[in-house]
Design an enzyme around this catalytic site. Structure first.
Site, PDB file in Angstrom:
ATOM      1  N   ASP A  29      35.536  -0.967  16.004  1.00  0.00           N
ATOM      2  CA  ASP A  29      35.075   0.324  16.518  1.00  0.00           C
ATOM      3  C   ASP A  29      35.026   1.318  15.367  1.00  0.00           C
ATOM      4  OD1 ASP A  29      34.299   2.318  18.219  1.00  0.00           O
ATOM      5  OD2 ASP A  29      36.044   2.211  19.527  1.00  0.00           O
ATOM      6  N   ASP A 123      28.240   1.774  17.739  1.00  0.00           N
ATOM      7  CA  ASP A 123      29.417   1.862  16.887  1.00  0.00           C
ATOM      8  C   ASP A 123      30.556   0.930  17.262  1.00  0.00           C
ATOM      9  OD1 ASP A 123      30.094   3.108  19.232  1.00  0.00           O
ATOM     10  OD2 ASP A 123      31.055   4.835  18.300  1.00  0.00           O
ATOM     11  N   GLU A 124      30.330  -0.052  18.117  1.00  0.00           N
ATOM     12  CA  GLU A 124      31.414  -0.976  18.425  1.00  0.00           C
ATOM     13  C   GLU A 124      30.867  -2.326  18.848  1.00  0.00           C
ATOM     14  OE1 GLU A 124      33.880  -0.454  21.890  1.00  0.00           O
ATOM     15  OE2 GLU A 124      32.441   0.944  22.779  1.00  0.00           O
TER      16      GLU A 124
END
Length: 450
Positions: A29, A123-124
């Protein structure tokens, strides 16, 4: 301590390396991703409260630095409230093309480690590194390699949870933020889980948390020790069993690589409510251009076009139409969106938000195409500002839109655009937060930003 503070308080201090045997699932993350990307070009803002999001009267926070979070600012919060909580914060408008570019580079790093990458957002992602152990070392070593590569190549930090299941890996990454790594040994899952607050379990929202609190169940361990029959009676059969399984660390879901996007959309919230059909059509054109570009960038085509129309009183109307053939052309999306808008009966109703979405996606070029009479000599749709062009085939339009994509990739989105979008927008125009940017607090595509 608030519910959010409980979920995001720092993990245990570094100690001897934990046993990562059997812990082949990683959850990576990015830390305050949008803000981190902005600070690459604004390093003088490091250490200061920074907020990324819509800057208009109805703007919404997309991401906040950890310094801003200390004042209570978080994603999906109205920007007006964020400014009151952190009056000295620096507010930056989102640049989503830039975020997607950095995200793509980060995901290339993931795929260099393993083909088993399940992206959850820009983003993860989850990674299953079981097939990379012989080549790259133990899971914790692979996690350290990923963190170092992201920092060296992209200049941003990430946090990584290492565990035997997806659920535990995600919890671990949350508790070692920012810029940390946490290994939860396979034989230590219950020791890790049971002290956590009940809200840490997936599926426990505020309403369920109130029910659990009424029952005196405030930690994961207390839920685990409650008879399944009691949980199911109080919470319902499915949710009760779900929480019981998670409380005992049982999560059999595999990492699913290359999860296909189910839809691609963009939406705009107006600074002031709008009832001018010309303004609405112009924004439908702008949104259709963005959706078409994103479809082509992702190699997708879609068969269903839908529009979302939110009235001033927040009531929302959606209309959709399934096309004869899948498309990635803004021209087709725009024409269909306008027809749906006109058929909605809301042409003279004040609107605060509009959205365009394409669903039923498939890889581009895989669906059979049938030549129809209206594919030949079919001119462009009437633009938002009026006027039509000459005859052009579907292939001509596809070539034209791909040429626009090439210009955008080189000079930035907006360097070349339809003439109707060059004119200054009318009063009450949109605040420009779309295709993945800040939305209404109750809007779609929301996600907590780590």
């Amino acid at each position: 301590m608030s519910r959010k503070q409980q979920l995001h308080r720092p993990g245990p201090p570094p100690g001897p390396p934990a046993d990562d045997t059997g812990c082949a699932i990683l959850h990576v993350d990015m830390d305050a991703f949008f803000v981190s990307v902005e600070l690459l070009e604004r390093p003088e803002l490091r250490g200061r409260p920074v907020v990324v999001g819509g800057t208009g009267a109805r703007g919404v926070v997309a991401a906040a630095s950890y310094e801003a979070r200390a004042f209570g600012v978080h994603s999906a919060m109205p920007m007006s409230r964020a400014r009151r909580l952190a009056p000295h914060a620096v507010v930056l408008p989102g640049r989503h093309d830039r975020y997607r570019a950095v995200s793509a580079a980060v995901f290339e790093l993931f795929h260099a480690v393993t083909p088993l990458v399940e992206g959850l957002s820009l983003d993860e992602a989850f990674l299953d590194v079981s097939g990379a152990l012989r080549r790259l070392g133990r899971p914790a070593e692979i996690a350290a390699r990923i963190r170092a590569a992201v920092a060296e190549q992209q200049g941003i930090t990430c946090s990584v949870g290492v565990a035997s299941t997806k659920f535990v890996a995600k919890l671990a990454s949350t508790r070692c933020k920012p810029d940390g790594m946490l290994v939860v040994p396979a034989d230590g899952v219950l020791d890790f889980l049971h002290p956590l607050p009940a809200a840490a379990l997936w599926g426990v929202g505020e309403r369920t948390e109130r029910t659990l609190d009424r029952l005196g169940l405030r930690t994961v361990g207390q839920i685990a020790r409650t008879p399944l029959a009691t949980l199911q009676r109080e919470l319902g059969g499915a949710l009760g069993r779900h929480l019981h399984e998670l409380a005992w660390g049982r999560d059999p879901r595999p990492v699913v690589p290359e999860a296909r996007d189910k839809s691609v959309g963009a939406e705009e919230t107006f600074d002031t409510d709008v009832d001018d059909p010309a303004v609405i059509r112009r924004e439908l054109l702008r949104l259709s251009e963005r959706v078409g570009a994103r479809l082509r960038d992702g190699g997708h085509e879609g068969r269903t076009v839908s529009v979302k129309l939110r009235r001033a009183d927040f009531s929302t109307v959606t209309r959709s139409r399934t096309l004869r053939e899948p498309t990635d052309l803004a021209r087709v999306i725009y024409t269909t969106a306008c027809e749906l808008y006109e058929a909605s009966g809301l042409e003279r109703v004040r609107l605060r938000l509009i959205g365009v979405r394409v669903e039923n996606l498939a890889p581009a070029g895989t669906a059979p195409r049938q030549l129809a009479l209206d594919d030949i000599g079919d001119g462009p749709p009437e633009s938002a500002g009026g006027g039509t062009g000459g005859a052009a085939s579907v292939d001509d339009w596809r070539a034209a839109e791909r040429a626009v994509d090439q210009v955008a990739h080189r000079f930035g989105r907006g360097a070349l655009r339809p003439a109707a979008l060059v004119r200054p927008a009318a009063s009450g125009g949109p605040r420009g937060a779309s295709d993945g940017g800040p939305r209404e607090p109750n809007g779609s595509d929301g996600k907590r930003r780590g």
